[in-house]
Design a protein around this motif. Sequence first.
Motif, PDB file in Angstrom:
ATOM      1  N   VAL A 291     -58.355 -62.115 -76.012  1.00 49.32           N
ATOM      2  CA  VAL A 291     -59.306 -61.045 -75.686  1.00 49.32           C
ATOM      3  C   VAL A 291     -58.711 -60.161 -74.577  1.00 49.32           C
ATOM      4  CG1 VAL A 291     -61.659 -60.558 -74.953  1.00 49.32           C
ATOM      5  CG2 VAL A 291     -61.142 -62.746 -76.098  1.00 49.32           C
ATOM      6  N   LEU A 292     -58.268 -58.995 -74.895  1.00 49.51           N
ATOM      7  CA  LEU A 292     -58.206 -58.328 -76.181  1.00 49.51           C
ATOM      8  C   LEU A 292     -56.759 -58.261 -76.646  1.00 49.51           C
ATOM      9  CD1 LEU A 292     -60.561 -55.462 -75.123  1.00 49.51           C
ATOM     10  CD2 LEU A 292     -61.053 -56.940 -77.037  1.00 49.51           C
ATOM     11  N   ALA A 293     -56.546 -58.061 -77.927  1.00 50.69           N
ATOM     12  CA  ALA A 293     -55.200 -58.001 -78.482  1.00 50.69           C
ATOM     13  C   ALA A 293     -54.684 -56.564 -78.478  1.00 50.69           C
ATOM     14  CB  ALA A 293     -55.203 -58.541 -79.911  1.00 50.69           C
ATOM     15  N   CYS A 294     -53.367 -56.412 -78.602  1.00 52.53           N
ATOM     16  CA  CYS A 294     -52.747 -55.086 -78.645  1.00 52.53           C
ATOM     17  C   CYS A 294     -52.979 -54.387 -79.985  1.00 52.53           C
ATOM     18  CB  CYS A 294     -51.248 -55.197 -78.400  1.00 52.53           C
ATOM     19  SG  CYS A 294     -50.810 -55.946 -76.820  1.00 52.53           S
ATOM     20  N   GLY A 295     -53.231 -55.191 -81.023  1.00 52.89           N
ATOM     21  CA  GLY A 295     -53.436 -54.637 -82.352  1.00 52.89           C
ATOM     22  C   GLY A 295     -53.497 -55.763 -83.363  1.00 52.89           C
ATOM     23  N   ASP A 296     -53.684 -55.397 -84.609  1.00 48.97           N
ATOM     24  CA  ASP A 296     -53.924 -56.403 -85.649  1.00 48.97           C
ATOM     25  C   ASP A 296     -52.748 -56.660 -86.569  1.00 48.97           C
ATOM     26  OD1 ASP A 296     -53.915 -53.973 -86.931  1.00 48.97           O
ATOM     27  OD2 ASP A 296     -55.825 -54.237 -87.962  1.00 48.97           O
ATOM     28  N   GLN A 297     -51.565 -56.080 -86.270  1.00 52.64           N
ATOM     29  CA  GLN A 297     -50.463 -56.179 -87.231  1.00 52.64           C
ATOM     30  C   GLN A 297     -49.989 -57.607 -87.460  1.00 52.64           C
ATOM     31  OE1 GLN A 297     -50.412 -54.507 -84.351  1.00 52.64           O
ATOM     32  NE2 GLN A 297     -48.392 -54.487 -83.381  1.00 52.64           N
ATOM     33  N   GLU A 298     -49.925 -58.427 -86.389  1.00 48.18           N
ATOM     34  CA  GLU A 298     -49.477 -59.816 -86.568  1.00 48.18           C
ATOM     35  C   GLU A 298     -50.426 -60.599 -87.470  1.00 48.18           C
ATOM     36  OE1 GLU A 298     -49.713 -58.538 -83.441  1.00 48.18           O
ATOM     37  OE2 GLU A 298     -47.709 -58.680 -82.532  1.00 48.18           O
ATOM     38  N   VAL A 299     -51.720 -60.331 -87.303  1.00 43.31           N
ATOM     39  CA  VAL A 299     -52.730 -61.012 -88.120  1.00 43.31           C
ATOM     40  C   VAL A 299     -52.601 -60.588 -89.579  1.00 43.31           C
ATOM     41  CG1 VAL A 299     -55.199 -61.361 -88.491  1.00 43.31           C
ATOM     42  CG2 VAL A 299     -54.290 -61.241 -86.159  1.00 43.31           C
ATOM     43  N   ASN A 300     -52.380 -59.304 -89.810  1.00 44.26           N
ATOM     44  CA  ASN A 300     -52.241 -58.801 -91.182  1.00 44.26           C
ATOM     45  C   ASN A 300     -51.105 -59.503 -91.918  1.00 44.26           C
ATOM     46  OD1 ASN A 300     -54.291 -56.958 -90.608  1.00 44.26           O
ATOM     47  ND2 ASN A 300     -52.845 -55.352 -90.000  1.00 44.26           N
ATOM     48  N   ILE A 301     -49.997 -59.735 -91.214  1.00 43.95           N
ATOM     49  CA  ILE A 301     -48.851 -60.416 -91.809  1.00 43.95           C
ATOM     50  C   ILE A 301     -49.135 -61.905 -91.975  1.00 43.95           C
ATOM     51  CG2 ILE A 301     -46.435 -61.024 -91.482  1.00 43.95           C
ATOM     52  CD1 ILE A 301     -46.838 -58.100 -92.224  1.00 43.95           C
ATOM     53  N   ALA A 302     -49.701 -62.520 -90.940  1.00 43.83           N
ATOM     54  CA  ALA A 302     -49.928 -63.975 -90.949  1.00 43.83           C
ATOM     55  C   ALA A 302     -50.877 -64.404 -92.059  1.00 43.83           C
ATOM     56  CB  ALA A 302     -50.471 -64.422 -89.594  1.00 43.83           C
ATOM     57  N   GLN A 303     -51.905 -63.622 -92.302  1.00 41.34           N
ATOM     58  CA  GLN A 303     -52.908 -63.998 -93.305  1.00 41.34           C
ATOM     59  C   GLN A 303     -52.318 -64.080 -94.706  1.00 41.34           C
ATOM     60  OE1 GLN A 303     -55.978 -61.055 -92.623  1.00 41.34           O
ATOM     61  NE2 GLN A 303     -57.100 -62.391 -91.214  1.00 41.34           N
ATOM     62  N   ARG A 304     -51.263 -63.340 -94.980  1.00 40.37           N
ATOM     63  CA  ARG A 304     -50.640 -63.379 -96.308  1.00 40.37           C
ATOM     64  C   ARG A 304     -49.959 -64.713 -96.565  1.00 40.37           C
ATOM     65  NH1 ARG A 304     -47.554 -57.646 -95.349  1.00 40.37           N
ATOM     66  NH2 ARG A 304     -49.424 -56.410 -94.861  1.00 40.37           N
ATOM     67  N   SER A 305     -49.622 -65.414 -95.481  1.00 34.80           N
ATOM     68  CA  SER A 305     -48.964 -66.719 -95.609  1.00 34.80           C
ATOM     69  C   SER A 305     -49.926 -67.875 -95.380  1.00 34.80           C
ATOM     70  CB  SER A 305     -47.809 -66.811 -94.601  1.00 34.80           C
ATOM     71  OG  SER A 305     -46.890 -65.763 -94.792  1.00 34.80           O
ATOM     72  N   GLY A 306     -51.209 -67.558 -95.294  1.00 38.56           N
ATOM     73  CA  GLY A 306     -52.195 -68.610 -95.100  1.00 38.56           C
ATOM     74  C   GLY A 306     -52.287 -69.130 -93.672  1.00 38.56           C
ATOM     75  N   ILE A 307     -51.683 -68.436 -92.720  1.00 39.09           N
ATOM     76  CA  ILE A 307     -51.763 -68.846 -91.315  1.00 39.09           C
ATOM     77  C   ILE A 307     -53.178 -68.576 -90.807  1.00 39.09           C
ATOM     78  CG2 ILE A 307     -50.860 -68.400 -88.992  1.00 39.09           C
ATOM     79  CD1 ILE A 307     -48.191 -67.661 -90.326  1.00 39.09           C
ATOM     80  N   PRO A 308     -53.800 -69.537 -90.121  1.00 46.54           N
ATOM     81  CA  PRO A 308     -55.218 -69.412 -89.761  1.00 46.54           C
ATOM     82  C   PRO A 308     -55.483 -68.468 -88.582  1.00 46.54           C
ATOM     83  CG  PRO A 308     -54.342 -71.457 -88.892  1.00 46.54           C
ATOM     84  CD  PRO A 308     -53.249 -70.849 -89.710  1.00 46.54           C
ATOM     85  N   LEU A 309     -55.380 -67.182 -88.843  1.00 46.60           N
ATOM     86  CA  LEU A 309     -55.690 -66.170 -87.846  1.00 46.60           C
ATOM     87  C   LEU A 309     -56.709 -65.190 -88.408  1.00 46.60           C
ATOM     88  CD1 LEU A 309     -52.165 -65.280 -86.363  1.00 46.60           C
ATOM     89  CD2 LEU A 309     -53.963 -66.628 -85.271  1.00 46.60           C
ATOM     90  N   GLY A 310     -57.627 -64.759 -87.571  1.00 47.43           N
ATOM     91  CA  GLY A 310     -58.608 -63.752 -87.951  1.00 47.43           C
ATOM     92  C   GLY A 310     -58.634 -62.647 -86.909  1.00 47.43           C
ATOM     93  N   TYR A 311     -59.270 -61.546 -87.266  1.00 50.01           N
ATOM     94  CA  TYR A 311     -59.307 -60.393 -86.358  1.00 50.01           C
ATOM     95  C   TYR A 311     -60.698 -59.785 -86.363  1.00 50.01           C
ATOM     96  CZ  TYR A 311     -57.134 -56.700 -83.587  1.00 50.01           C
ATOM     97  OH  TYR A 311     -56.766 -55.869 -82.556  1.00 50.01           O
ATOM     98  N   ALA A 312     -61.229 -59.527 -85.183  1.00 53.34           N
ATOM     99  CA  ALA A 312     -62.565 -58.951 -85.057  1.00 53.34           C
ATOM    100  C   ALA A 312     -62.516 -57.702 -84.192  1.00 53.34           C
ATOM    101  CB  ALA A 312     -63.528 -59.975 -84.450  1.00 53.34           C
ATOM    102  N   ILE A 313     -62.982 -56.596 -84.732  1.00 50.17           N
ATOM    103  CA  ILE A 313     -63.099 -55.354 -83.971  1.00 50.17           C
ATOM    104  C   ILE A 313     -64.500 -55.311 -83.366  1.00 50.17           C
ATOM    105  CG2 ILE A 313     -63.101 -52.834 -84.117  1.00 50.17           C
ATOM    106  CD1 ILE A 313     -61.112 -53.150 -86.466  1.00 50.17           C
TER     107      ILE A 313
END
Length: 413
Positions: A291-313
């Motif tokens: 809290v808070l993150a610089c952006g959501d790009q890492e999460v966007n990539i991680a989710q494609r590999s099933g890594i348990p990360l979520g993002y909330a705006i």
Amino acid sequence: MIQPICQLFLALISKSLQAKPLVNRKRSSGRSKRKGEHMLYYARRVRSGAVVAFLLAFASFLLMPGAWTAQAQKAPTMANLVEGAKKETTFRAMWGSDTLDGAAGLQKIVSAMNKKYGLKIKPAFTPGPNMQGMMTKIAREKAAGQPASSDVYFGNPQSMLQASKVDVLEPMNWRSFLERPLKSDDPSFDPIVPGNIGIAMASTLVGVIYNSDRVKGNDIPKKLADILQPKWKGKIASTPYAAGLREFAMPELLGREFVMDYAKKLSKHIGGLMRCGEMDKITSGEFLMLVLACGDQEVNIAQRSGIPLGYAIMDDATISHTRYSAIPKNSRAPNTAALFISYLHTAEGQKLMWDIDGLDFHLYPESNQKKRLDAAKARGAKFVVSSPQWLGKNKDYAKTQNELEKILRGEAS
């Protein structure tokens, strides 16, 4: 081209300076006639002198270093850039390894660019410092008369504001060689950096990263207040540089008083500080949220590999962190750099950037970031695009960031 023109003008100047009077100056028996001849003579001399002065000034302009080049580069066409790039065999790039997936990402983009424009450019990647550090490095190289370590520059609003104070980036008429229109419906955001020294190419929204195995359903925060619930005390982290908070404190968003008070509460609630990009600290369960993150790009990539990360705006506010591209004046491959930037603005370039780095630009209709931003605005979130223009207008930004950093480190009450 320049030399023959200059020779012509210098010849005209020489002829003008050597020319004899334009009237016959023999004595005349009539006083009025002599007076009229002298008046005509001096009028013509004055007019001739003005012409000579203009020719000298124009010739001097043509002989100025870079003057002709600067004029020619005001509006390059795609054909101009492709022709120039064919003489540039290597494209050197230096930025952080996590930007555009480093060497692997550069290879994919250059390969696609070569195919689109009929080129045979070879990419050469070297890991480099952060965006502000890279700007400082390029500026030092230019001052020393050395070529830039990177033929293209990627920056953020802070580094582009830094660049506007030093003469290191090449002004370009960017829209003249983009494949499609680049328009902003937001009157407060211009994607072109003042002085035409850079152009925005991607954006990412500020929010909260969370461990999606441990934070689910109604526990996923929707507002900043949700993060201060007792269940999260000691289990969440913030950044040492007050990411997000520093922007939220600006007048257009939540304001200084609200954010300072919130930061004091948050500092007593977090279990530590971590940098953006250290996702292993979230996935391992060391921290359940950032809290808070610089952006959501890492999460966007991680989710494609099933890594348990979520993002909330957050419904309170969000900010679009903008990524910029530019060409150093000491680039060894300026034409290739311009094509590289132009390619990233095409529909296929934007898709490739999303696939590689989880980033695209909210100004384009197909953008994933546009959909997320529209949804946040529909929920009533206040919104600002971070840009060098916006940072330059908010004079207290750096001071506010320093104060917030001290609060998060526990050095201020």
